[in-house]
Design an enzyme around this catalytic site. Sequence first.
Site, PDB file in Angstrom:
ATOM      1  N   LEU A  33       0.820  -1.212   0.000  1.00 47.19           N
ATOM      2  CA  LEU A  33       0.000   0.000   0.000  1.00 47.19           C
ATOM      3  C   LEU A  33       0.855   1.264   0.000  1.00 47.19           C
ATOM      4  CD1 LEU A  33      -2.635  -1.186   2.640  1.00 47.19           C
ATOM      5  CD2 LEU A  33      -2.689  -1.463   0.142  1.00 47.19           C
ATOM      6  N   GLU A  35       0.416   5.906  -0.759  1.00 52.14           N
ATOM      7  CA  GLU A  35      -0.480   7.035  -0.418  1.00 52.14           C
ATOM      8  C   GLU A  35      -1.771   7.018  -1.238  1.00 52.14           C
ATOM      9  OE1 GLU A  35       2.768   7.155  -0.846  1.00 52.14           O
ATOM     10  OE2 GLU A  35       3.693   8.708   0.413  1.00 52.14           O
ATOM     11  N   HIS A  37      -3.544   4.251  -1.993  1.00 56.03           N
ATOM     12  CA  HIS A  37      -4.444   3.391  -1.211  1.00 56.03           C
ATOM     13  C   HIS A  37      -4.877   4.100   0.079  1.00 56.03           C
ATOM     14  CE1 HIS A  37      -1.824   0.335  -3.361  1.00 56.03           C
ATOM     15  NE2 HIS A  37      -3.021  -0.063  -3.723  1.00 56.03           N
ATOM     16  N   GLN A  61      -6.155 -12.367 -12.191  1.00 57.51           N
ATOM     17  CA  GLN A  61      -6.125 -11.195 -13.069  1.00 57.51           C
ATOM     18  C   GLN A  61      -4.765 -10.966 -13.734  1.00 57.51           C
ATOM     19  OE1 GLN A  61      -7.267  -8.593  -9.638  1.00 57.51           O
ATOM     20  NE2 GLN A  61      -5.858  -7.123 -10.555  1.00 57.51           N
ATOM     21  N   LYS A 149      -7.009   6.079 -10.943  1.00 55.37           N
ATOM     22  CA  LYS A 149      -5.852   5.733 -11.784  1.00 55.37           C
ATOM     23  C   LYS A 149      -6.188   4.538 -12.675  1.00 55.37           C
ATOM     24  CE  LYS A 149      -1.893   3.728 -10.522  1.00 55.37           C
ATOM     25  NZ  LYS A 149      -1.599   2.675 -11.523  1.00 55.37           N
ATOM     26  N   ASP A 150      -6.910   3.572 -12.101  1.00 48.64           N
ATOM     27  CA  ASP A 150      -7.383   2.431 -12.894  1.00 48.64           C
ATOM     28  C   ASP A 150      -8.771   2.782 -13.417  1.00 48.64           C
ATOM     29  OD1 ASP A 150      -5.191   0.456 -12.399  1.00 48.64           O
ATOM     30  OD2 ASP A 150      -5.765   0.864 -10.340  1.00 48.64           O
ATOM     31  N   ARG A 187       3.768  -0.707  -8.683  1.00 49.33           N
ATOM     32  CA  ARG A 187       4.723  -1.140  -9.717  1.00 49.33           C
ATOM     33  C   ARG A 187       5.847  -0.118  -9.942  1.00 49.33           C
ATOM     34  NH1 ARG A 187      -0.146  -3.702 -12.103  1.00 49.33           N
ATOM     35  NH2 ARG A 187       0.297  -5.938 -12.160  1.00 49.33           N
TER      36      ARG A 187
HETATM   37  O1  PAF Z   1      -6.850  -2.405  -8.324  1.00 53.20           O
HETATM   38  C1  PAF Z   1      -6.449  -3.436  -7.746  1.00 53.20           C
HETATM   39  O2  PAF Z   1      -5.553  -3.380  -6.877  1.00 53.20           O
HETATM   40  C2  PAF Z   1      -7.062  -4.782  -8.094  1.00 53.20           C
HETATM   41  O3  PAF Z   1      -7.352  -4.863  -9.445  1.00 53.20           O
HETATM   42  C3  PAF Z   1      -8.296  -5.116  -7.243  1.00 53.20           C
HETATM   43  C4  PAF Z   1      -9.439  -4.163  -7.475  1.00 53.20           C
HETATM   44  C5  PAF Z   1      -7.922  -5.115  -5.763  1.00 53.20           C
HETATM   45  C6  PAF Z   1      -8.785  -6.532  -7.594  1.00 53.20           C
HETATM   46  O4  PAF Z   1      -7.817  -7.485  -7.351  1.00 53.20           O
END
Ligand code: PAF
Length: 285
Positions: A33, A35, A37, A61, A149-150, A187
Amino acid sequence: MNIVKTIKEVRENVKQWRKEGLSVGLVPTMGYLHEGHESLIKRAVAENDRVVVSVFVNPMQFGPTEDLASYPRDIDADSRLCEAAGASLIFHPEPEEMYEEGFCSFVDMTGLTNALCGLSRPVHFRGVCTVVNKLFNIVMPDKAYFGEKDAQQLAVVKRMVKDLNMDIEIVGCPIIREADGLAKSSRNTYLSPESRKQAVILSKSIFMAKQMVLDGERDAAKVKKAMVDMINTMPLADIDYVEIVDVNTMKNIDKIEGNILCAIAVNIGGEARLIDNFMLSLSNA
Ligand code: PAF
């Protein structure tokens, strides 16, 4: 603040909170984690009586050549951050707890996932939708928090909740950046010092493009070309995609209008595939 590893323990906690009439927020994460998160957790703490943070590097995923094995993990640091941010519980399951033998049910989406990251990471959103669905069923939160961001993930999760009639409010939270503009990401830790320097080109191109649009440019091709030219000034940058799409459909647009998402993915130095974006709501006038 407790860390629990089983679905049963999460359910026992949530059941007790519900008995007390408390509201519950969920922040799904893959850990390590930062900042970004922390901002989600703090928002969840401000808006709910109790907050569950899930820390689970979801194997489903990741594609076969992706970074599942090397994805950074540090549950002790994560738990310190969660505690300081005011979370109530960490759910940190093993893969076998989430996917027991014989597991064969998936949440698959079409359309929204056939663009941007969904094209370069074909199994990604099936894994995200499936695990997020499971987390929602385990925690049964009132609200769940995701980072902008996502942006495609946020749109996909919002759509899934709508399509499958889930009674959960999805809250999108702004991108948190390093001092030089680079979007915070677990990352980023993959980057060598030289790559880290060059990675700033992602946010630079995003800020430049946003300004072009705010200044009145409406030709998506012109904005994208300016971004590609800028990113290509960095020798270590290898573009995966630079796109401008309608945020509701994820379809490419030629004319910039309505609710748009400008999103990029760039491999830096062969060390990390990083993403960044901006979203704008523009009147069609
Ligand atoms: O964004 C993420 O960290 C992941 O895609 C999530 C939403 C926790 C699902 O594994």
